[in-house]
Design an enzyme around this catalytic site. Structure first.
Site, PDB file in Angstrom:
ATOM      1  N   GLY A   1       0.824  -1.260   0.135  1.00  4.32           N
ATOM      2  CA  GLY A   1       0.183  -0.145  -0.243  1.00  4.32           C
ATOM      3  C   GLY A   1       0.666   1.498  -0.367  1.00  4.32           C
TER       4      GLY A   1
ATOM      5  N   GLY B   1       0.390   5.805  -0.248  1.00  5.59           N
ATOM      6  CA  GLY B   1      -0.647   6.713  -0.584  1.00  5.59           C
ATOM      7  C   GLY B   1      -0.101   7.974  -0.022  1.00  5.59           C
TER       8      GLY B   1
ATOM      9  N   PHE C   1       0.690   9.613   2.378  1.00  2.00           N
ATOM     10  CA  PHE C   1       1.301   9.531   4.263  1.00  2.00           C
ATOM     11  C   PHE C   1       2.878   8.630   4.429  1.00  2.00           C
ATOM     12  CE2 PHE C   1      -1.379   5.723   2.877  1.00  2.00           C
ATOM     13  CZ  PHE C   1       0.052   4.803   3.219  1.00  2.00           C
ATOM     14  N   GLY C   2       3.059   7.906   2.668  1.00  2.00           N
ATOM     15  CA  GLY C   2       4.465   6.928   2.994  1.00  2.00           C
ATOM     16  C   GLY C   2       4.087   6.040   2.687  1.00  2.00           C
TER      17      GLY C   2
ATOM     18  N   ASP D   1     -10.879   9.405  12.201  1.00  2.00           N
ATOM     19  CA  ASP D   1     -10.456   8.853  10.556  1.00  2.00           C
ATOM     20  C   ASP D   1     -11.156   7.300  10.716  1.00  2.00           C
ATOM     21  OD1 ASP D   1     -10.742   8.960   7.708  1.00  2.00           O
ATOM     22  OD2 ASP D   1      -8.096   8.815   8.509  1.00  2.00           O
TER      23      ASP D   1
END
Length: 490
Positions: free
Chosen positions: A126, A128, A130-131, A244
């Site tokens: 994964g 995104g 964020f990293g 979230d």
């Protein structure tokens, strides 16, 4: 941590690896919010097992048994130290990789302690804004882990890491270790969070049923939502608001139905009187006070989000699918009706004079048109999705709701004939949150046989058979503290 999709997009895929019968190919992220108090992140797909916590000590040295570079660790308890890049140059990111990477990492929980950790079979699952999230296998135990790598600002402690280090609950993804590594650029530092790996998400499980034109079986909805509310009760008791909550951030094991809350990248310790940003939470799950731009909100924003998740599982689609911040509010008004001036004041006093079109509330029974939707589920939804934040149920009140009574019955099990996951292994801390609810939360067959069924009185001494029926987990501590806590609730 939403994916980086275009603004206004729908909920994207999770970007996780195909690992079970529920798995789907990874997808892109969703859109960002807009309008008053618009969300900075849309309901996009996320990567695999994620979590976080602040930059405490623990320098890093990384090496590869296959001849890769090694680096010296650095930093102590005062801040991050630099090491080598992760994954090390030359280490193949693939399932067939035989390379073993060794790092000096800090244990995720408990007293600060460093140790060498070796892992192999590294692959990306994964990524995104964020990293990146990798999957790896610990060399010593062969256990799968997820490694979340995020760029670390050396000037600040990482809030996600700080929060993750203090959380310890069976329904929250566990931080195993953390370490730091250097990037390709000079002075570039990365924080690597080594987390327990959980193969699926509620988002992907629900999508599996939706694609088959089916609604998620009600027993799974009950088991998943109960565990979500239990995790929220725990983090809220620690003063932490997740900010979230969405199906993509609810990790599940499709075989055992164990749910673990992940991705604390937006989480914050809320302090009364201190302002907070309103542009958090993915759009479909944003509480109305956030859309109104409130900065003094409470952890009840998580309860609203959980109500949206429950409604989505019951409907097979998001209940409030807004295309922007303003449109999100329109979708909410179409169901709940126009908020009264008092309700607006409770959300954000600055909007009390704003003129809204007068729309009547849509009956909840018509929102859930299917005759298969249990009345208790509709009642629970309506008690979570309230305009006034203080009118929403608390997470433990939600756990005690009659919708979950089936889970408290003796002999309840999953459709695959497996026992239910640990649901009643309450710690003394959990039992002290709202003691008046303990008589409901602890099933009758798990109470002391000597005492009355309800309310609980002097003690709670479950038999070994009862403990087995409760599927005891890591949080259960049958100690004097438990008895004392329950006794104080009488």
């Amino acid at each position: 941590m939403s994916g980086g999709g275009p603004s206004g997009g729908g909920p994207g895929g999770s970007g996780r690896a195909r690992t079970s019968s529920f798995a789907e190919p990874g997808g892109g992220g969703g859109g960002g919010g807009g309008g008053p108090g618009g969300s900075a992140s849309g309901p996009g797909g996320t990567g695999g097992g994620k979590a976080s916590v602040g930059a405490m000590g623990g320098g890093v040295g990384a090496s590869s048994s296959g001849g890769g570079p090694s680096g010296s660790g650095g930093g102590g308890s005062g801040g991050p130290g630099a090491g080598t890049s992760f994954p090390p140059p030359g280490v193949k990111l693939g399932r067939d990789s035989g390379k073993v990477t060794t790092v000096v990492a800090t244990v995720g929980q408990g007293p600060e302690r460093s140790q060498e950790v070796a892992y192999t079979d590294i692959k990306v699952i994964g990524n995104g804004s964020f990293g990146v999230v990798y999957q790896a296998r610990l060399a010593e135990t062969r256990e799968l882990v997820a490694i979340k790598k995020v760029l670390q600002d050396k000037r600040f402690k990482n809030r996600e890491l700080q929060i993750m280090r203090k959380l310890d609950h069976c329904n929250i993804v566990r931080l195993r270790y953390f370490f730091y590594s250097s990037g390709e650029k000079k002075d570039e530092l990365y924080l690597n969070l080594v987390l327990e790996y959980v193969p699926e998400t509620v988002y992907r499980v629900a999508r599996h049923f939706t694609k088959a034109k089916l609604i998620t079986p009600i027993i799974y909805i009950k088991v998943y939502m109960y565990q979500l509310f239990r995790s929220l009760a725990y983090i809220h008791s620690q003063g932490v608001c997740h900010r979230d909550i969405k199906p993509q951030n609810l990790l599940v094991d499709p075989d055992t139905a164990v749910l673990k809350l992940c991705d604390f990248g937006s989480a914050k310790q809320l302090v009364r009187g201190e302002p907070n940003v309103s542009y958090i939470c993915s759009r479909y799950y944003r509480a109305p006070e956030l859309i109104f731009g409130a900065t003094d909100y409470t952890s009840s924003i998580d309860v609203w989000s959980a109500g949206c998740v429950l409604a989505e599982l019951l409907l097979g689609q998001p209940i409030f699918p807004g295309d922007s911040g303003v449109d999100q509010l329109v979708e909410i008004i179409k169901v709940l009706g126009t908020p009264t001036r008092e309700q607006i004041r409770e959300m954000n006093p600055n909007y009390t004079e704003f003129k809204f079109p007068q729309i009547k509330a849509h009956p909840w029974t018509k929102v859930f048109k299917s005759s298969k939707t249990p009345p208790e589920a509709i009642a629970l939804c309506s008690s979570l999705l309230e305009y006034t934040p203080s009118s929403r149920l608390s997470p433990l009140e939600a756990c005690a709701h009659s919708f979950f009574d089936e889970l408290r019955r003796l002999g309840a099990q999953l459709p695959n004939d497996r026992p239910l996951p640990p649901l009643f292994n309450f710690s003394p801390g959990e039992l002290s949150i709202q003691p008046s609810l303990n008589a409901i939360l602890i099933p009758p067959h798990l109470r002391s046989p000597a005492g009355p069924a309800s309310p609980l009185t002097t003690s709670y001494n479950p038999s070994s058979q009862a403990l087995t029926e409760a599927q005891t987990g890591q949080d259960w501590q049958p100690s004097d503290a438990t008895t004392a806590t329950l006794a104080s609730s009488s």
